[in-house]
Design a protein around this motif. Structure first.
Motif, PDB file in Angstrom:
ATOM      1  N   LEU A   1      17.525  -1.256  -1.379  1.00  0.00           N
ATOM      2  CA  LEU A   1      17.123  -1.714  -0.504  1.00  0.00           C
ATOM      3  C   LEU A   1      16.860  -2.255   0.085  1.00  0.00           C
ATOM      4  CD1 LEU A   1      14.483   1.441  -0.269  1.00  0.00           C
ATOM      5  CD2 LEU A   1      17.272   2.180   0.484  1.00  0.00           C
ATOM      6  N   LEU A   2      16.947  -3.176   1.382  1.00  0.00           N
ATOM      7  CA  LEU A   2      16.708  -4.431   1.659  1.00  0.00           C
ATOM      8  C   LEU A   2      15.766  -3.803   3.136  1.00  0.00           C
ATOM      9  CD1 LEU A   2      19.751  -5.941   1.575  1.00  0.00           C
ATOM     10  CD2 LEU A   2      18.392  -6.544   0.708  1.00  0.00           C
TER      11      LEU A   2
ATOM     12  N   PHE B   1      12.168   8.319   0.984  1.00  0.00           N
ATOM     13  CA  PHE B   1      11.190   7.162   0.768  1.00  0.00           C
ATOM     14  C   PHE B   1      11.964   6.164   1.987  1.00  0.00           C
ATOM     15  CE2 PHE B   1      11.093   3.074  -0.861  1.00  0.00           C
ATOM     16  CZ  PHE B   1      10.436   3.041  -1.732  1.00  0.00           C
ATOM     17  N   ILE B   2      12.744   6.389   2.194  1.00  0.00           N
ATOM     18  CA  ILE B   2      13.242   5.686   2.960  1.00  0.00           C
ATOM     19  C   ILE B   2      12.896   6.081   4.643  1.00  0.00           C
ATOM     20  CG2 ILE B   2      15.191   4.538   4.539  1.00  0.00           C
ATOM     21  CD1 ILE B   2      16.650   4.993   2.226  1.00  0.00           C
ATOM     22  N   ASN B   3      12.897   6.995   4.856  1.00  0.00           N
ATOM     23  CA  ASN B   3      11.615   7.809   6.212  1.00  0.00           C
ATOM     24  C   ASN B   3      10.842   7.355   6.618  1.00  0.00           C
ATOM     25  OD1 ASN B   3      15.175   8.924   6.838  1.00  0.00           O
ATOM     26  ND2 ASN B   3      14.099  10.499   5.611  1.00  0.00           N
ATOM     27  N   LYS B   4       9.856   7.274   5.002  1.00  0.00           N
ATOM     28  CA  LYS B   4       8.740   7.819   5.398  1.00  0.00           C
ATOM     29  C   LYS B   4       8.084   5.577   5.214  1.00  0.00           C
ATOM     30  CE  LYS B   4       7.157  12.290   3.764  1.00  0.00           C
ATOM     31  NZ  LYS B   4       6.315  12.866   2.502  1.00  0.00           N
ATOM     32  N   LEU B   5       9.039   5.309   4.803  1.00  0.00           N
ATOM     33  CA  LEU B   5       8.487   3.622   4.870  1.00  0.00           C
ATOM     34  C   LEU B   5       8.005   3.300   6.453  1.00  0.00           C
ATOM     35  CD1 LEU B   5       8.833   1.651   2.950  1.00  0.00           C
ATOM     36  CD2 LEU B   5      10.622   1.182   4.062  1.00  0.00           C
ATOM     37  N   PRO B   6       6.870   2.398   6.314  1.00  0.00           N
ATOM     38  CA  PRO B   6       6.245   2.078   7.461  1.00  0.00           C
ATOM     39  C   PRO B   6       6.946   0.971   8.113  1.00  0.00           C
ATOM     40  CG  PRO B   6       5.139   1.599   6.512  1.00  0.00           C
ATOM     41  CD  PRO B   6       6.023   2.423   5.223  1.00  0.00           C
ATOM     42  N   LEU B   7       8.248   0.354   8.282  1.00  0.00           N
ATOM     43  CA  LEU B   7       8.993  -0.653   7.980  1.00  0.00           C
ATOM     44  C   LEU B   7      10.526  -0.513   9.047  1.00  0.00           C
ATOM     45  CD1 LEU B   7       7.733  -3.099   5.524  1.00  0.00           C
ATOM     46  CD2 LEU B   7       6.846  -3.633   7.911  1.00  0.00           C
ATOM     47  N   GLU B   8      10.653  -0.430  10.102  1.00  0.00           N
ATOM     48  CA  GLU B   8      12.056  -0.280  10.798  1.00  0.00           C
ATOM     49  C   GLU B   8      13.178  -0.189  10.032  1.00  0.00           C
ATOM     50  OE1 GLU B   8      11.733  -1.268  15.220  1.00  0.00           O
ATOM     51  OE2 GLU B   8       9.855   0.535  15.179  1.00  0.00           O
TER      52      GLU B   8
ATOM     53  N   GLN C   1       5.218  14.020  -8.104  1.00  0.00           N
ATOM     54  CA  GLN C   1       5.986  13.538  -7.141  1.00  0.00           C
ATOM     55  C   GLN C   1       7.480  13.286  -6.983  1.00  0.00           C
ATOM     56  OE1 GLN C   1       5.003  11.270  -3.261  1.00  0.00           O
ATOM     57  NE2 GLN C   1       6.808  12.230  -1.919  1.00  0.00           N
ATOM     58  N   THR C   2       8.188  14.020  -6.843  1.00  0.00           N
ATOM     59  CA  THR C   2       9.683  14.257  -7.737  1.00  0.00           C
ATOM     60  C   THR C   2      10.150  12.558  -5.876  1.00  0.00           C
ATOM     61  OG1 THR C   2      10.893  15.356  -7.858  1.00  0.00           O
ATOM     62  CG2 THR C   2      12.005  14.413  -7.897  1.00  0.00           C
ATOM     63  N   LEU C   3      11.119  11.377  -6.651  1.00  0.00           N
ATOM     64  CA  LEU C   3      10.724  10.431  -5.854  1.00  0.00           C
ATOM     65  C   LEU C   3      13.150  10.842  -5.076  1.00  0.00           C
ATOM     66  CD1 LEU C   3      10.925   7.718  -4.760  1.00  0.00           C
ATOM     67  CD2 LEU C   3      12.616   6.680  -6.587  1.00  0.00           C
ATOM     68  N   ASP C   4      12.528  10.987  -3.983  1.00  0.00           N
ATOM     69  CA  ASP C   4      13.946  11.484  -2.880  1.00  0.00           C
ATOM     70  C   ASP C   4      14.103   9.682  -2.130  1.00  0.00           C
ATOM     71  OD1 ASP C   4      14.703  12.539  -0.312  1.00  0.00           O
ATOM     72  OD2 ASP C   4      15.543  13.141  -1.846  1.00  0.00           O
ATOM     73  N   ILE C   5      15.274   9.485  -2.080  1.00  0.00           N
ATOM     74  CA  ILE C   5      15.324   7.988  -1.762  1.00  0.00           C
ATOM     75  C   ILE C   5      15.059   8.290  -0.253  1.00  0.00           C
ATOM     76  CG2 ILE C   5      16.465   5.950  -1.889  1.00  0.00           C
ATOM     77  CD1 ILE C   5      15.866   5.795  -4.654  1.00  0.00           C
TER      78      ILE C   5
ATOM     79  N   PRO D   1       0.884  -1.281  -0.321  1.00  0.00           N
ATOM     80  CA  PRO D   1      -0.077   0.040   0.013  1.00  0.00           C
ATOM     81  C   PRO D   1       1.195   1.613  -0.141  1.00  0.00           C
ATOM     82  CG  PRO D   1      -0.835  -1.385   1.388  1.00  0.00           C
ATOM     83  CD  PRO D   1       0.209  -2.004   0.481  1.00  0.00           C
ATOM     84  N   TYR D   2       2.125   1.134   0.670  1.00  0.00           N
ATOM     85  CA  TYR D   2       2.784   2.611   0.769  1.00  0.00           C
ATOM     86  C   TYR D   2       3.444   2.423  -0.749  1.00  0.00           C
ATOM     87  CZ  TYR D   2       7.164   4.988   1.457  1.00  0.00           C
ATOM     88  OH  TYR D   2       8.137   6.450   1.362  1.00  0.00           O
ATOM     89  N   ILE D   3       3.820   1.512  -1.693  1.00  0.00           N
ATOM     90  CA  ILE D   3       4.832   1.686  -2.800  1.00  0.00           C
ATOM     91  C   ILE D   3       3.051   2.408  -3.691  1.00  0.00           C
ATOM     92  CG2 ILE D   3       5.280   0.326  -4.616  1.00  0.00           C
ATOM     93  CD1 ILE D   3       7.392   0.844  -1.971  1.00  0.00           C
ATOM     94  N   ASN D   4       2.210   2.323  -3.440  1.00  0.00           N
ATOM     95  CA  ASN D   4       1.063   2.227  -4.148  1.00  0.00           C
ATOM     96  C   ASN D   4       0.890   3.442  -3.959  1.00  0.00           C
ATOM     97  OD1 ASN D   4       0.667  -0.251  -5.304  1.00  0.00           O
ATOM     98  ND2 ASN D   4      -0.699  -0.986  -3.613  1.00  0.00           N
TER      99      ASN D   4
END
Length: 504
Positions: free
Chosen positions: A118-119, A79-86, A72-76, A61-64
């Motif tokens: 990214l992993l 993108f990582i900071n907002k990813l809802p996984l630690e 929106q311009t992709l900022d890596i 859902p986050y990717i979608n």
């Protein structure tokens, strides 16, 4: 939350393209393509290793959402900071990438950018192990007790959690015109002989059957010789045993709905080895293995030797034993053949009834029924005390067989030898033994001789047959499997490392 790794060149280990190419050989490896702000990203992972709830409710859902916002311009970093996984790792280290995706991490690769990969940790390893059960038919006093279950995905997860190797490859096919059963072939790419892999694929592809309900049906459909009581492929519910067969260079087959896995090519000696042999010291393990083999020989021939001696060869009985034997059989009205068959069938009835009843009731029936019927048979002069002891020991010896399928074969083998001994005495036993050897010599498992390393003779493979050698002698895979890589490890390198440690 975020760990940055050094920008190490992947060419030191292997390229990312090679890692993905190797992983794509497995049927449980999945690739998803998304387009975010004009940049195509690739999401790659093993479906059996990841938590699908995390993927479907959190990650995808986050990717979608990112994909929908095209302006929106992709900022890596954002993108990582907002990813809802630690647990997120940013790296270019190809070795780390390969290790992590086999531990349940999702790989995110950005196309046409110099940014790192990214992993994302979405593994399901702990949940898969909790869902597993203890083995029910293959018991060990020591060692792991994790067994397979009826879910194919869980079994592959358990296997990948045990063997975190990039060489571990899975290929899935669907069998059964009505059942549409998922069947998975597992092997080590670059180690397992390709002829064995192709032979398994060919035999499975030729199956035209309506319902595949268990791996036992697959065994009967693909076996080299359907007119033999001997199992030609090893079947096990133990995770450690199947892991060992894969690392040895064998091919393994899983079927959805079955807690058992098939491995092959197999030899007759595979069915007399226990995984427990490798958890004990090699001297103790060898003693138990040798004792087990002697017990199996005793179980097959003891009753037939009794019939031959009592019917034809009284002269071989010691004088001190002849009196008690005559006295015990004085009131028995039946010939030795009927006497033995009566007791053997009684033991088989008790064993079969005990297996079909609930566990506690079955154990009670086996103990009480054996004592009561045995004593009543002697008191009624239906059998002798000496034969009762021999048959009881023979039944007890058959239980030392580690695998149920071979135990059933040994139970059946006793009866032809009993009948031959009643007709021709010791000569009948010898004829039966010769016929048995000829039959065994003609058997094959995936076109591999069933009696190897004794026929054809392979002295290099004798080290792990009757005697369990120490681990420093188990550095080679069996030659009869014709593996691409024969060495499990190098003793020279091991000794070199030990010398370097001692020098330090």
């Amino acid at each position: 939350m975020f760990k940055k790794k050094n920008n190490q060149s992947p060419t030191e280990y292997q390229t990312l393209a090679e890692i993905v190419k190797r992983a794509k050989k497995s049927s449980d490896f999945k690739e998803i393509k998304k387009n975010i702000s004009g940049i195509q990203i690739f999401i790659l992972y093993f479906t059996t290793l990841i938590d699908h709830k995390t993927m479907e409710r959190v990650f995808l859902p986050y990717i979608n959402e990112y994909e929908k916002n095209k302006d929106q311009t992709l900022d890596i970093q954002q993108f990582i900071n907002k990813l809802p996984l630690e647990d997120v790792i940013r790296t270019l280290d190809a070795k780390e990438i390969e290790e992590k995706i086999h531990q349940g991490y999702v790989l995110i690769k950005f196309e046409n950018t110099s940014e790192d990969c990214l992993l994302v940790n979405a593994n399901n390893l702990s949940k898969g192990i909790r869902e597993s059960n203890e083995t029910e038919n293959e018991f060990n006093v020591i060692g792991p007790k994790i067994g397979f279950v009826e879910s194919l995905d869980t079994n592959i997860l358990l296997l990948r959690s045990k063997l975190k190797s990039p060489l571990l490859t899975t290929e899935e096919i669907v069998l059964g015109t009505l059942s549409k059963t998922r069947v998975t072939i597992v092997y080590l790419d670059g180690i397992t002989n390709e002829e064995h892999i192709e032979s398994v694929k060919k035999r499975l592809s030729e199956i035209d059957f309506d319902i595949i309900w268990d791996t036992s049906a697959l065994i009967q459909l693909i076996k080299d010789n359907s007119h033999t009581p001997f199992p030609l492929y090893f079947s096990s519910e133990r995770l450690d045993r199947i892991s060992y067969t894969i690392t040895s260079g064998q091919v393994v087959i899983f079927s959805d709905g079955s807690p058992y896995a098939i491995s092959g090519p197999s030899t007759i000696f595979d069915f007399f080895l226990s995984s427990e042999d490798y958890y004990y010291n090699w001297i103790i393990g060898s003693f138990f293995r040798f004792t087990r083999i002697l017990a199996i020989i005793f179980s097959i021939f003891s009753s037939s030797i009794y019939v031959a001696v009592v019917t034809f060869h009284y002269e071989v009985i010691p004088a001190d034993l002849l009196g008690p034997l005559i006295e015990s059989r004085a009131n028995v009205p039946f010939p030795p053949l009927l006497e033995v068959l009566f007791l053997e069938m009684t033991i088989e009835l008790l064993r079969e009834a005990g297996a079909r009843l609930p566990t506690k009731v079955g154990q009670t029936l086996g103990i009480v029924g054996g004592i009561v019927i045995g004593q009543a048979a002697v008191a009624a002069a239906l059998t002798s005390n000496i034969l009762l002891i021999i048959v009881a020991l023979s039944a007890l010896a058959s239980f030392t067989t580690p695998t149920t399928v071979m135990s059933n074969t040994i139970r059946i083998l006793r009866f032809p030898f009993i009948i031959l001994s009643s007709l021709l005495g010791g000569l009948g036993i010898m004829i039966g033994f010769a016929a048995l050897l000829c039959h065994l010599f003609n058997l094959k498992s995936f076109d591999t001789p069933y009696m190897v390393p004794f026929y054809p003779f392979r002295h290099n493979n004798l080290t792990d047959s009757i005697i369990r050698p120490p681990y420093n002698k188990l550095n080679k895979r069996p030659d009869y499997l014709r593996p691409k890589d024969k060495m499990k490890y190098s003793p020279k390198e091991r000794n070199k490392k030990k010398d370097d440690i001692n020098d330090e």
